[in-house]
Design a protein around this motif. Structure first.
Motif, PDB file in Angstrom:
ATOM      1  N   GLY A 166      54.041  18.370  33.720  1.00  0.00           N
ATOM      2  CA  GLY A 166      54.409  19.597  32.991  1.00  0.00           C
ATOM      3  C   GLY A 166      53.476  19.870  31.819  1.00  0.00           C
ATOM      4  O   GLY A 166      53.805  20.676  30.930  1.00  0.00           O
ATOM      5  N   ALA A 167      52.307  19.228  31.769  1.00  0.00           N
ATOM      6  CA  ALA A 167      51.349  19.475  30.684  1.00  0.00           C
ATOM      7  C   ALA A 167      50.829  20.909  30.781  1.00  0.00           C
ATOM      8  O   ALA A 167      50.812  21.501  31.869  1.00  0.00           O
ATOM      9  N   SER A 168      50.401  21.472  29.635  1.00  0.00           N
ATOM     10  CA  SER A 168      49.830  22.824  29.635  1.00  0.00           C
ATOM     11  C   SER A 168      48.431  22.775  30.239  1.00  0.00           C
ATOM     12  O   SER A 168      47.768  21.732  30.230  1.00  0.00           O
ATOM     13  N   VAL A 169      47.970  23.928  30.720  1.00  0.00           N
ATOM     14  CA  VAL A 169      46.678  24.015  31.405  1.00  0.00           C
ATOM     15  C   VAL A 169      45.823  25.073  30.722  1.00  0.00           C
ATOM     16  O   VAL A 169      46.332  26.122  30.322  1.00  0.00           O
ATOM     17  N   GLY A 170      44.521  24.778  30.587  1.00  0.00           N
ATOM     18  CA  GLY A 170      43.633  25.772  29.987  1.00  0.00           C
ATOM     19  C   GLY A 170      42.221  25.643  30.507  1.00  0.00           C
ATOM     20  O   GLY A 170      41.866  24.624  31.114  1.00  0.00           O
ATOM     21  N   ALA A 171      41.413  26.683  30.236  1.00  0.00           N
ATOM     22  CA  ALA A 171      40.026  26.679  30.710  1.00  0.00           C
ATOM     23  C   ALA A 171      39.072  26.213  29.624  1.00  0.00           C
ATOM     24  O   ALA A 171      37.969  25.749  29.931  1.00  0.00           O
ATOM     25  N   THR A 172      39.477  26.328  28.346  1.00  0.00           N
ATOM     26  CA  THR A 172      38.579  25.907  27.261  1.00  0.00           C
ATOM     27  C   THR A 172      39.336  25.048  26.252  1.00  0.00           C
ATOM     28  O   THR A 172      40.549  25.236  26.041  1.00  0.00           O
ATOM     29  N   LEU A 173      38.592  24.147  25.613  1.00  0.00           N
ATOM     30  CA  LEU A 173      39.207  23.211  24.667  1.00  0.00           C
ATOM     31  C   LEU A 173      39.894  23.939  23.519  1.00  0.00           C
ATOM     32  O   LEU A 173      40.923  23.471  23.004  1.00  0.00           O
TER      33      LEU A 173
END
Ligand code: NAD
Length: 351
Positions: free
Chosen positions: A53-60
């Motif tokens: 269930g961790a969040s997801v992203g494209a950039t730090l």
């Protein structure tokens, strides 16, 4: 749960081969939790994040803006380590960065200084240092079981992935160089390095490399790294004045053997002249071999435990930024030696 026992929320950057192992261990370890997975390949990031269930992203930047995130684990190609680490430190996050810590010595120095200035933990993932076998080797090297170290010979060869971004030196040698840095006594550091590399398949970068390290007191260390070997060899021999150890990492039933065999000199050679030395007798000692029992456990779990403890206890981890910098010094100097056809290059730490 008391604050000092809370799990350390970590954002993972890089959802590739090594990122997968980090994600699994970050959620398995009782000391850490996986808060974010970041990768421009968002589908890969989402696959790693899904079970937790961790969040997801494209950039730090997305994870750095989250106040709940206290630390960042960086598992991206080496050329991105400097920029990502500096961004994380500037946002006040502790950093665990993959090997090699950076792509140049100067970048590594800046990273270590920035972490120091901000009072943040900067740890490099020298994974092998957290294996039971390397911890045992450190113990027997440092407690004098082997006596004075005379030579080291490390072979790490297999049919490896020819990496698009780094040569075999920067891909494989960090393992052996970080192990040497970890196990050898503090005052017994390499003084200089000479390296030869070859690209016999025309891959555009060295696929085979040989490093020779000048050590104090006339000792020598050698490392052979190779992506082109059809068989996998992972052997390290550390020869001492009292005993010699052989670590064979592809032999789990007897990874480590310590031999009470070697050469004894009849006289103190330093007291003899040239001719007397040549005539002096050498005798051979043939004693027992001991194979210490070693537990099997995943090293990466040990890496994450050390990282979380260092943050909690506000101390330097066992493989801190300075350890990463010493390895970088060796890699950088070995690269320069390779481009000068094997000339001996003194290490910065010794200049
Ligand atoms: N400690 C070890 O034993 C060990 C083993 C293998 C690899 N590594 C190290 O791990 C690092 C990654 O290696 P790998 O084999 O996983 O590579 P990989 O190519 O499989 O994965 C790298 C991932 O990083 C992502 N990425 C690239 N730039 C990014 C950026 N700016 N922000 C976010 N994500 C980005 C890529 O999309 C890719 O998914 C390297 O430094 C390598 O040396 C360490």
């Amino acid at each position: 749960m008391p604050a000092n026992l809370e799990r350390l929320p970590v954002a993972l950057v890089g959802a590739g081969y090594w990122g997968r192992n980090l994600a699994r261990n970050l959620s398995a370890a009782s000391e850490t939790s996986l808060g974010w997975v970041i990768d421009p390949d968002v589908a890969s990031a989402a696959r790693l994040a899904a079970p937790t269930g961790a969040s997801v992203g494209a950039t730090l930047d997305e994870a750095l803006a989250d106040d709940a995130v206290r630390a960042v684990a960086i598992a991206t190609p080496a050329a991105t380590h400097y920029e990502l680490t500096m961004a994380a430190l500037n946002a006040g996050k502790h950093v665990l960065v993959e090997k090699p810590i950076a792509s140049s010595y100067e970048q590594g120095v800046e990273m270590v200084q920035e972490a120091g200035r901000r009072g943040l933990v900067l740890m490099v993932d020298h994974t092998f240092c957290y294996t039971p076998v390397v911890q045992k080797i450190r113990e027997v090297v440092r407690d004098g079981t082997l006596g004075d170290i005379l030579f080291v010979d490390a072979v790490r060869i297999n049919l490896g992935l020819v990496r698009p971004d780094v040569d075999v030196l920067w891909d494989l040698a960090p393992h052996d160089l970080s192990i040497l840095d970890f196990v050898l006594p503090d005052g017994f550091r390499p003084l200089a390095v000479a390296a030869h590399g070859a690209d016999p398949i025309g891959a555009g970068r060295a696929c085979v490399a040989y490093l020779t390290l000048t050590m104090p007191d006339g000792a020598i260390a050698h490392s052979h790294v190779n992506w082109l070997s059809p068989t996998k060899v992972r052997t390290t021999v550390i020869g001492g004045s009292k005993r010699t150890l052989i670590w064979d990492d592809v032999n789990p039933s007897q990874r480590l053997a310590i031999y009470d065999r070697g050469v004894d000199l009849q006289y103190d050679m330093s007291q003899l002249g040239q001719e007397e030395r040549a005539a002096a007798l050498v005798s051979y000692r043939s004693g027992d071999m001991v194979a210490p029992a070693l537990p099997e456990r995943e090293a990466l779990l040990g890496v994450l435990r050390e990282f979380a403890s260092a943050v909690r206890e506000d101390r330097a981890p066992a493989t801190d930024g300075n350890a990463g910098l010493r390895v970088l010094d060796l890699l950088d100097s070995a690269s320069r030696s390779m481009s000068f056809h094997g000339a001996t290059v003194p290490l910065r730490g010794t200049r």
